[in-house]
Design an enzyme around this catalytic site. Structure first.
Site, PDB file in Angstrom:
ATOM      1  N   CYS A  32       0.845  -1.204   0.000  1.00 41.37           N
ATOM      2  CA  CYS A  32       0.000   0.000   0.000  1.00 41.37           C
ATOM      3  C   CYS A  32       0.874   1.245   0.000  1.00 41.37           C
ATOM      4  O   CYS A  32       1.888   1.323   0.675  1.00 41.37           O
ATOM      5  CB  CYS A  32      -0.985  -0.032   1.168  1.00 41.37           C
ATOM      6  SG  CYS A  32      -0.605   1.053   2.535  1.00 41.37           S
ATOM      7  N   GLU A  33       0.441   2.215  -0.803  1.00 31.59           N
ATOM      8  CA  GLU A  33       1.278   3.399  -0.971  1.00 31.59           C
ATOM      9  C   GLU A  33       1.133   4.385   0.187  1.00 31.59           C
ATOM     10  O   GLU A  33       1.890   5.337   0.285  1.00 31.59           O
ATOM     11  CB  GLU A  33       0.985   4.087  -2.313  1.00 31.59           C
ATOM     12  CG  GLU A  33      -0.365   4.734  -2.419  1.00 31.59           C
ATOM     13  CD  GLU A  33      -0.573   5.359  -3.804  1.00 31.59           C
ATOM     14  OE1 GLU A  33       0.102   4.948  -4.753  1.00 31.59           O
ATOM     15  OE2 GLU A  33      -1.420   6.261  -3.896  1.00 31.59           O
ATOM     16  N   HIS A  34       0.163   4.155   1.051  1.00 30.36           N
ATOM     17  CA  HIS A  34      -0.004   5.074   2.179  1.00 30.36           C
ATOM     18  C   HIS A  34       0.900   4.717   3.358  1.00 30.36           C
ATOM     19  O   HIS A  34       1.314   5.586   4.105  1.00 30.36           O
ATOM     20  CB  HIS A  34      -1.458   5.100   2.645  1.00 30.36           C
ATOM     21  CG  HIS A  34      -2.384   5.592   1.575  1.00 30.36           C
ATOM     22  ND1 HIS A  34      -3.609   5.029   1.316  1.00 30.36           N
ATOM     23  CD2 HIS A  34      -2.237   6.585   0.669  1.00 30.36           C
ATOM     24  CE1 HIS A  34      -4.193   5.659   0.318  1.00 30.36           C
ATOM     25  NE2 HIS A  34      -3.372   6.605  -0.101  1.00 30.36           N
ATOM     26  N   HIS A  35       1.140   3.427   3.540  1.00 32.67           N
ATOM     27  CA  HIS A  35       1.938   2.990   4.698  1.00 32.67           C
ATOM     28  C   HIS A  35       3.145   2.145   4.309  1.00 32.67           C
ATOM     29  O   HIS A  35       3.926   1.764   5.173  1.00 32.67           O
ATOM     30  CB  HIS A  35       1.066   2.183   5.654  1.00 32.67           C
ATOM     31  CG  HIS A  35      -0.155   2.922   6.134  1.00 32.67           C
ATOM     32  ND1 HIS A  35      -1.361   2.862   5.477  1.00 32.67           N
ATOM     33  CD2 HIS A  35      -0.326   3.768   7.179  1.00 32.67           C
ATOM     34  CE1 HIS A  35      -2.247   3.633   6.106  1.00 32.67           C
ATOM     35  NE2 HIS A  35      -1.639   4.194   7.142  1.00 32.67           N
ATOM     36  N   HIS A  49      -5.374  -5.923   4.325  1.00 34.87           N
ATOM     37  CA  HIS A  49      -4.376  -4.843   4.359  1.00 34.87           C
ATOM     38  C   HIS A  49      -3.670  -4.842   5.712  1.00 34.87           C
ATOM     39  O   HIS A  49      -4.323  -4.655   6.741  1.00 34.87           O
ATOM     40  CB  HIS A  49      -5.048  -3.488   4.126  1.00 34.87           C
ATOM     41  CG  HIS A  49      -5.558  -3.318   2.736  1.00 34.87           C
ATOM     42  ND1 HIS A  49      -5.047  -2.380   1.870  1.00 34.87           N
ATOM     43  CD2 HIS A  49      -6.505  -3.997   2.032  1.00 34.87           C
ATOM     44  CE1 HIS A  49      -5.671  -2.468   0.707  1.00 34.87           C
ATOM     45  NE2 HIS A  49      -6.558  -3.440   0.780  1.00 34.87           N
ATOM     46  N   CYS A  60      -1.923  -2.642   6.952  1.00 36.58           N
ATOM     47  CA  CYS A  60      -2.049  -1.351   7.636  1.00 36.58           C
ATOM     48  C   CYS A  60      -3.353  -1.262   8.415  1.00 36.58           C
ATOM     49  O   CYS A  60      -3.540  -0.366   9.228  1.00 36.58           O
ATOM     50  CB  CYS A  60      -1.891  -0.187   6.666  1.00 36.58           C
ATOM     51  SG  CYS A  60      -3.093  -0.175   5.327  1.00 36.58           S
ATOM     52  N   GLN A  64      -5.611  -0.476  -3.655  1.00 34.91           N
ATOM     53  CA  GLN A  64      -6.318  -1.619  -4.241  1.00 34.91           C
ATOM     54  C   GLN A  64      -7.280  -1.208  -5.366  1.00 34.91           C
ATOM     55  O   GLN A  64      -7.372  -1.886  -6.392  1.00 34.91           O
ATOM     56  CB  GLN A  64      -7.072  -2.360  -3.127  1.00 34.91           C
ATOM     57  CG  GLN A  64      -7.682  -3.674  -3.605  1.00 34.91           C
ATOM     58  CD  GLN A  64      -8.411  -4.389  -2.482  1.00 34.91           C
ATOM     59  OE1 GLN A  64      -8.018  -4.316  -1.327  1.00 34.91           O
ATOM     60  NE2 GLN A  64      -9.481  -5.090  -2.817  1.00 34.91           N
TER      61      GLN A  64
HETATM   62 ZN    ZN Z   1      -2.228   1.452   4.026  1.00 36.18          ZN
END
Ligand code: ZN
Length: 185
Positions: free
Chosen positions: A76-79, A145, A147, A117
């Site tokens: 995931c690109e956020h975490h 996920h 995260c 996703q």
């Molecule tokens: Zn994430």
């Protein structure tokens, strides 16, 4: 192109940032190891779906083709934590079909990147539309996920489901229902 040196410098900084000693024995080779690993798990950046989907076979039967339970790992690109699960793909051919393993290869191309996703699901559908030119395609992804499970709301086992349909699947509810019942079968 992955720049190993930059990744190594970055990991060293991360280690310092969390209060570690990057030179202690257990960590000495970690920046290098992470760089090599990133080269693999982000290898999709340099891959193209076209390469896999350009080899097609002509088909007389234009019935739905379904490939389900294609396992994938993405990040995931956020975490920058993994999310992983299964992708199910169905399409209605318009005279040509792709080799069966090529759909799984296409999933890899987009999974091996920093992702969300929803975007990955759409990219897979669009790559199939663009290269195979079928009457329609539908892609569904279900994933856990990290995260959400190892931090934050901590809901282990919860899955996120995304679905993208193009062409015939967009307009025809019955077709979509058929796909869903085949996936659940
Ligand atoms: Zn994430």
């Amino acid at each position: 192109m992955v720049n190993r040196e930059k990744i190594e410098q970055g990991v060293r900084l991360l280690l310092e940032g969390i209060g570690e000693e990057p030179d202690r024995e257990g960590l000495r080779d970690t920046p290098q190891r992470v760089a090599r690993m990133y080269e693999e798990i982000f290898g999709g950046m340099e891959a193209s779906a076209r390469e896999h989907l350009s080899k097609t076979f002509s088909a007389e039967n234009n019935e739905m083709v379904l490939e389900k339970d294609i396992f994938f790992y993405s990040t995931c690109e956020h975490h920058m934590l993994p999310f992983f699960g299964k992708v199910h793909i169905a399409y209605i051919p318009e005279g040509k079909v792709a080799g069966i393993s090529k759909l799984a290869r296409t999933v890899e191309v987009y999974a091996r990147r920093l992702q969300i996703q929803e975007k990955m699901t759409a990219q897979i559908a669009d790559a199939i539309m663009e290269n195979l030119k079928p009457k329609g395609v539908i892609v569904m992804a279900e994933a856990e996920h990290m995260c959400m499970t190892m931090r934050g709301v901590k809901k282990p086992g919860s899955r996120t489901v995304t679905m993208v349909s193009r062409g015939a699947f967009e307009k025809d509810g019955q077709l979509k229902d058929r796909f869903l019942s085949l996936v659940r079968y």
